[in-house]
Design a protein around this motif. Sequence first.
Motif, PDB file in Angstrom:
ATOM      1  N   GLN A 173      -0.073 112.254 -38.982  1.00 47.83           N
ATOM      2  CA  GLN A 173       0.947 113.294 -38.890  1.00 47.83           C
ATOM      3  C   GLN A 173       1.115 113.674 -37.419  1.00 47.83           C
ATOM      4  OE1 GLN A 173       0.104 116.588 -41.531  1.00 47.83           O
ATOM      5  NE2 GLN A 173      -0.579 115.229 -43.176  1.00 47.83           N
ATOM      6  N   VAL A 174       2.341 113.652 -36.953  1.00 50.44           N
ATOM      7  CA  VAL A 174       2.612 113.925 -35.542  1.00 50.44           C
ATOM      8  C   VAL A 174       3.824 114.844 -35.421  1.00 50.44           C
ATOM      9  CG1 VAL A 174       1.659 111.718 -34.749  1.00 50.44           C
ATOM     10  CG2 VAL A 174       4.078 111.863 -35.365  1.00 50.44           C
ATOM     11  N   PRO A 175       3.916 115.628 -34.340  1.00 47.25           N
ATOM     12  CA  PRO A 175       5.116 116.440 -34.110  1.00 47.25           C
ATOM     13  C   PRO A 175       6.323 115.532 -33.876  1.00 47.25           C
ATOM     14  CG  PRO A 175       3.275 117.186 -32.742  1.00 47.25           C
ATOM     15  CD  PRO A 175       2.884 115.866 -33.306  1.00 47.25           C
ATOM     16  N   TYR A 176       7.410 115.810 -34.540  1.00 40.59           N
ATOM     17  CA  TYR A 176       8.601 114.962 -34.452  1.00 40.59           C
ATOM     18  C   TYR A 176       9.199 114.994 -33.052  1.00 40.59           C
ATOM     19  CZ  TYR A 176      13.344 113.253 -35.255  1.00 40.59           C
ATOM     20  OH  TYR A 176      14.520 112.555 -35.178  1.00 40.59           O
ATOM     21  N   ASP A 177       9.396 113.824 -32.492  1.00 42.44           N
ATOM     22  CA  ASP A 177      10.029 113.659 -31.185  1.00 42.44           C
ATOM     23  C   ASP A 177      11.117 112.602 -31.347  1.00 42.44           C
ATOM     24  OD1 ASP A 177      10.834 113.048 -28.610  1.00 42.44           O
ATOM     25  OD2 ASP A 177       8.828 112.905 -27.786  1.00 42.44           O
ATOM     26  N   HIS A 181      10.484 108.821 -32.212  1.00 40.08           N
ATOM     27  CA  HIS A 181      10.430 108.639 -33.658  1.00 40.08           C
ATOM     28  C   HIS A 181      11.813 108.449 -34.260  1.00 40.08           C
ATOM     29  CE1 HIS A 181       6.782 111.435 -32.954  1.00 40.08           C
ATOM     30  NE2 HIS A 181       6.388 110.170 -32.898  1.00 40.08           N
ATOM     31  N   GLN A 182      11.881 107.665 -35.313  1.00 40.81           N
ATOM     32  CA  GLN A 182      13.122 107.430 -36.045  1.00 40.81           C
ATOM     33  C   GLN A 182      12.923 107.855 -37.498  1.00 40.81           C
ATOM     34  OE1 GLN A 182      14.557 103.400 -35.951  1.00 40.81           O
ATOM     35  NE2 GLN A 182      15.902 103.691 -37.713  1.00 40.81           N
ATOM     36  N   GLN A 189      13.268 118.857 -37.433  1.00 40.71           N
ATOM     37  CA  GLN A 189      13.527 119.438 -36.131  1.00 40.71           C
ATOM     38  C   GLN A 189      12.430 119.010 -35.165  1.00 40.71           C
ATOM     39  OE1 GLN A 189      16.299 121.177 -35.334  1.00 40.71           O
ATOM     40  NE2 GLN A 189      16.974 120.776 -37.447  1.00 40.71           N
ATOM     41  N   PRO A 190      12.751 118.846 -33.890  1.00 39.62           N
ATOM     42  CA  PRO A 190      11.726 118.484 -32.903  1.00 39.62           C
ATOM     43  C   PRO A 190      10.540 119.436 -32.982  1.00 39.62           C
ATOM     44  CG  PRO A 190      13.886 118.362 -31.908  1.00 39.62           C
ATOM     45  CD  PRO A 190      14.086 118.969 -33.269  1.00 39.62           C
ATOM     46  N   GLY A 191       9.350 118.873 -33.031  1.00 38.38           N
ATOM     47  CA  GLY A 191       8.137 119.671 -33.112  1.00 38.38           C
ATOM     48  C   GLY A 191       7.588 119.799 -34.512  1.00 38.38           C
ATOM     49  N   GLU A 192       8.418 119.592 -35.540  1.00 41.31           N
ATOM     50  CA  GLU A 192       7.943 119.665 -36.919  1.00 41.31           C
ATOM     51  C   GLU A 192       7.087 118.440 -37.244  1.00 41.31           C
ATOM     52  OE1 GLU A 192      11.693 122.108 -38.954  1.00 41.31           O
ATOM     53  OE2 GLU A 192      11.237 120.038 -39.552  1.00 41.31           O
ATOM     54  N   LYS A 206       8.128 102.161 -20.783  1.00 43.83           N
ATOM     55  CA  LYS A 206       9.273 101.604 -21.494  1.00 43.83           C
ATOM     56  C   LYS A 206       9.065 101.670 -23.002  1.00 43.83           C
ATOM     57  CE  LYS A 206      12.055  97.399 -21.957  1.00 43.83           C
ATOM     58  NZ  LYS A 206      12.202  95.979 -21.556  1.00 43.83           N
ATOM     59  N   LEU A 207      10.048 102.225 -23.704  1.00 42.65           N
ATOM     60  CA  LEU A 207       9.998 102.275 -25.159  1.00 42.65           C
ATOM     61  C   LEU A 207      10.478 100.945 -25.730  1.00 42.65           C
ATOM     62  CD1 LEU A 207       9.686 103.875 -27.828  1.00 42.65           C
ATOM     63  CD2 LEU A 207      12.086 104.572 -27.550  1.00 42.65           C
ATOM     64  N   LEU A 208       9.617 100.291 -26.498  1.00 43.84           N
ATOM     65  CA  LEU A 208       9.988  99.030 -27.130  1.00 43.84           C
ATOM     66  C   LEU A 208      10.590  99.272 -28.512  1.00 43.84           C
ATOM     67  CD1 LEU A 208       6.882  96.832 -26.211  1.00 43.84           C
ATOM     68  CD2 LEU A 208       9.075  96.976 -25.022  1.00 43.84           C
ATOM     69  N   TYR A 209       9.866 100.031 -29.343  1.00 42.57           N
ATOM     70  CA  TYR A 209      10.332 100.342 -30.699  1.00 42.57           C
ATOM     71  C   TYR A 209       9.902 101.765 -31.043  1.00 42.57           C
ATOM     72  CZ  TYR A 209      10.299  95.234 -30.831  1.00 42.57           C
ATOM     73  OH  TYR A 209      10.483  93.917 -30.536  1.00 42.57           O
ATOM     74  N   ARG A 210      10.816 102.548 -31.582  1.00 40.45           N
ATOM     75  CA  ARG A 210      10.462 103.888 -32.054  1.00 40.45           C
ATOM     76  C   ARG A 210       9.654 103.777 -33.346  1.00 40.45           C
ATOM     77  NH1 ARG A 210      15.509 107.724 -32.430  1.00 40.45           N
ATOM     78  NH2 ARG A 210      16.490 105.850 -33.295  1.00 40.45           N
ATOM     79  N   ALA A 211       8.724 104.693 -33.514  1.00 38.07           N
ATOM     80  CA  ALA A 211       7.949 104.741 -34.760  1.00 38.07           C
ATOM     81  C   ALA A 211       8.845 105.299 -35.861  1.00 38.07           C
ATOM     82  CB  ALA A 211       6.715 105.613 -34.579  1.00 38.07           C
ATOM     83  N   LYS A 212       8.769 104.694 -37.061  1.00 38.09           N
ATOM     84  CA  LYS A 212       9.561 105.178 -38.190  1.00 38.09           C
ATOM     85  C   LYS A 212       8.736 106.223 -38.954  1.00 38.09           C
ATOM     86  CE  LYS A 212      12.350 101.021 -38.729  1.00 38.09           C
ATOM     87  NZ  LYS A 212      12.834  99.973 -39.642  1.00 38.09           N
ATOM     88  N   VAL A 213       9.368 107.383 -39.182  1.00 39.02           N
ATOM     89  CA  VAL A 213       8.638 108.508 -39.769  1.00 39.02           C
ATOM     90  C   VAL A 213       9.455 109.114 -40.910  1.00 39.02           C
ATOM     91  CG1 VAL A 213       7.509 109.031 -37.570  1.00 39.02           C
ATOM     92  CG2 VAL A 213       9.679 110.143 -38.137  1.00 39.02           C
ATOM     93  N   SER A 214       8.764 109.947 -41.694  1.00 43.54           N
ATOM     94  CA  SER A 214       9.443 110.681 -42.768  1.00 43.54           C
ATOM     95  C   SER A 214       8.953 112.126 -42.740  1.00 43.54           C
ATOM     96  CB  SER A 214       9.155 110.038 -44.128  1.00 43.54           C
ATOM     97  OG  SER A 214       7.762 110.000 -44.378  1.00 43.54           O
ATOM     98  N   PRO A 215       9.784 113.062 -43.168  1.00 42.19           N
ATOM     99  CA  PRO A 215       9.395 114.477 -43.178  1.00 42.19           C
ATOM    100  C   PRO A 215       8.205 114.696 -44.104  1.00 42.19           C
ATOM    101  CG  PRO A 215      11.761 114.221 -43.477  1.00 42.19           C
ATOM    102  CD  PRO A 215      11.171 112.869 -43.636  1.00 42.19           C
ATOM    103  N   MET A 216       7.461 115.725 -43.835  1.00 43.77           N
ATOM    104  CA  MET A 216       6.306 116.082 -44.677  1.00 43.77           C
ATOM    105  C   MET A 216       6.786 116.771 -45.951  1.00 43.77           C
ATOM    106  SD  MET A 216       3.735 114.912 -43.063  1.00 43.77           S
ATOM    107  CE  MET A 216       2.475 115.713 -44.031  1.00 43.77           C
TER     108      MET A 216
END
Length: 216
Positions: A173-177, A181-182, A189-192, A206-216
């Motif tokens: 679980q990480v704060p949404y950026d 993150h995708q 919202q950022p930080g959630e 350099k960003l290669l690929y954004r991490a794919k995430v889902s809301p909690m």
Amino acid sequence: MSNIDFTQKLQKLMQRVGISSFKALSRAAGVSEHQILRLRQGKLEQMRVDVLLKLSPVLQMPLSELITNFSSVELLQNPAANQELLREITNLKIEYDRLQLQLEQQREILLQELQQSTLQMLESLLLQWPTAAKKAQEDPEFAAVKIVPLVQKPLEKLLQRWGVEAIASVGTQVPYDPQLHQLMEGKAQPGELVKVRYTGYLQGDKLLYRAKVSPM
């Protein structure tokens, strides 16, 4: 500063070879539009030889003719000086071709070294994966967890060698950026806090690929 304008002359040459714009000429020759502008303005003496060597084949005009036609300096009043200039042009072209060949050879050597280094890091995977895959096909009860290290360890070693880092581990679980993150679904919202479904990767800054995430 030259007041000569070679724009129309250049456009005629471009039309002859099917190039419709100065931007298209820039792309075809691999030179900047600023260099094209210099040619149009009769500032050929301010242009690098490698730029002229790139324009010459695109315009289908020998380098010596290109220089003669677009130079603001009269070259033909002194035949001896003109011949000397042509010799210098020929020598420059020979040297340019030699350097191009040398560069291509160096690229090939570097590519081979990269391939060899990568194969060494993936050695255990290359040697053991076919056997493990065959075993899994023949035995449905063969535990997949036994195969994971064959893939995971060489991959981690390769990524570490190339300076590639995971943004976050799967399941954390990480704060949404939104920069890193995708969202796969829903909104955040950022930080959630969000949950990482598929990891992303950074190589240095350099960003290669954004991490794919889902809301909690």
